[in-house]
Design an enzyme around this catalytic site. Sequence first.
Site, short mmCIF file in Angstrom:
data_model
loop_
_atom_site.label_atom_id
_atom_site.label_comp_id
_atom_site.label_asym_id
_atom_site.label_seq_id
_atom_site.Cartn_x
_atom_site.Cartn_y
_atom_site.Cartn_z
N HIS A 77 -0.92 58.20 -9.80
CA HIS A 77 -0.42 57.27 -8.79
C HIS A 77 0.92 56.67 -9.19
O HIS A 77 1.71 56.28 -8.32
CB HIS A 77 -1.45 56.16 -8.51
CG HIS A 77 -1.58 55.15 -9.60
ND1 HIS A 77 -2.46 55.27 -10.65
CD2 HIS A 77 -0.94 53.97 -9.80
CE1 HIS A 77 -2.37 54.22 -11.43
NE2 HIS A 77 -1.45 53.42 -10.94
N ARG A 82 0.33 48.73 3.45
CA ARG A 82 -0.82 49.62 3.27
C ARG A 82 -1.75 49.13 2.16
O ARG A 82 -2.96 49.37 2.19
CB ARG A 82 -0.31 51.03 2.95
CG ARG A 82 -1.30 51.97 2.28
CD ARG A 82 -0.63 53.28 1.89
NE ARG A 82 -1.53 54.16 1.16
CZ ARG A 82 -1.66 54.19 -0.15
NH1 ARG A 82 -0.92 53.39 -0.92
NH2 ARG A 82 -2.49 55.03 -0.73
#
Length: 471
Positions: free
Chosen positions: A145, A54
């Site tokens: 994150h 990804r």
Amino acid sequence: MGAYCNENLSLPTACNLSPSHDLRLSKHVHDNVHGNIYLDPLSLKFIDTEQFQRLRELKQLGMTHMVYPGAVHSRFEHSLGVYWLAGEAIHKLKTYQGLELGIDRFDVQTVKIAGLLHDVGHGPFSHLFEREFLPQVLNGFKWAHEQMSAKLIDHIVDVHHIDVEAEMIKRVKELILASSEFALPKSAKEKQFLYDIVANGRNGIDVDKFDYIYRDSRACGLGCSFDFQRLMETMRVLGDEICYRAKDYLSIHKLFATRADLYRTVYTHSKVKAVELMVVDALLKANSYLEISSSIQDPSEYWKLDDTIIKTIETAPDEELRESRDLIRRIRRRNLYQFCNEFAVPKDKLEHFKNVTAQDIACSQKNGGVLLKEEDIAVSNVRIDLTRGRQNPLESINFFKDYESEEKFPIPDGRISHLLPTSYQDMIVRVYSKKPELIAAVSEAFENFQLKTYGVKAQVHATPEKKKRRL
């Protein structure tokens, strides 16, 4: 990045694999920054997953390529670069101080995996997703994150049945979270220096910065005189922390100064911020329909979110996405929010500065003329520092005299050079008009705000008349 290959290659000067491992049998990629990057078997198990792949769909610098066309590199190659440098760093320490520090194969593998996976949970569009978009939809809930990276690591291990020690995965997550506000308690009291390599919460010098500063500068066509290899070659562990030679003080300062320059000229370029403000507005308008923020706690869904969300919005025929679609089309056609002006917050006002809002500007217009609304204005509050806010990051670093000395010491301000800065943070307030015909009115309101707040116009010059007349 190049494709995997198995060609017969000469041995690199610093090898990240076991000395007994035959490099001819190793997978490797050819990176345009570090050259050949050799991939160990465990790392490949993580790389060859859809969750890690990804990262190819996440541009390292988000929308910066709209201003710097070469800035199209992804989180994928950056992650491989950090993996390689983390391995280089731990191997150098093992070579010079291995017996003294007790560095073993477990430590080497853990540090490399942490470097590889440190950004696996990153959101779309660089830091825009978590710093600009999510704060407006989460109502005060904090999300980072690094936390999602930790969750995704567990998810990858479970879904792909990766055979790896639970203790190693626990330590990897600790190393990744070490520099964030969500840092985990360190499971080992010894070998604290390992936490300085990938995400250094102690003083900010880490291989993550080494890679992105050099890689981003190269991609944008900018020079980079900072030499991270010199620091990696000469660093040394004293008192369980990585220390640097006193003679390298200016080299370390150059690291932080180069980063600050990138923030000023690249990451927060006024046109880049204009595009980012438009992307944020598009995401906010599309969020209720596409539920963009709904997956941020669920790694099994989150990994499906990447930069292609902007294409989804642009090409979807749904009426619910019309406003978002129009904003994306404006970006494509270079009909951007118009930069009106900016000012640097006076140094003596920095401590108590509060972010300026569109409402502040709208409320500063004078009676008569165009009536500005809050939704006509966009404001960007840009903070640029040397990683430690208003503090000098070099004060958090310990140095040593030479390799015969066992003493570590900080170097106070002014001991090396009087030409170095005495202020370590800038705060720049930029104002944009969302409609070209309102540039003059927004510019005037912005000037009134400065007069009301500081008693003077803090901007360097007036908004050009040519820009004000733009329709």
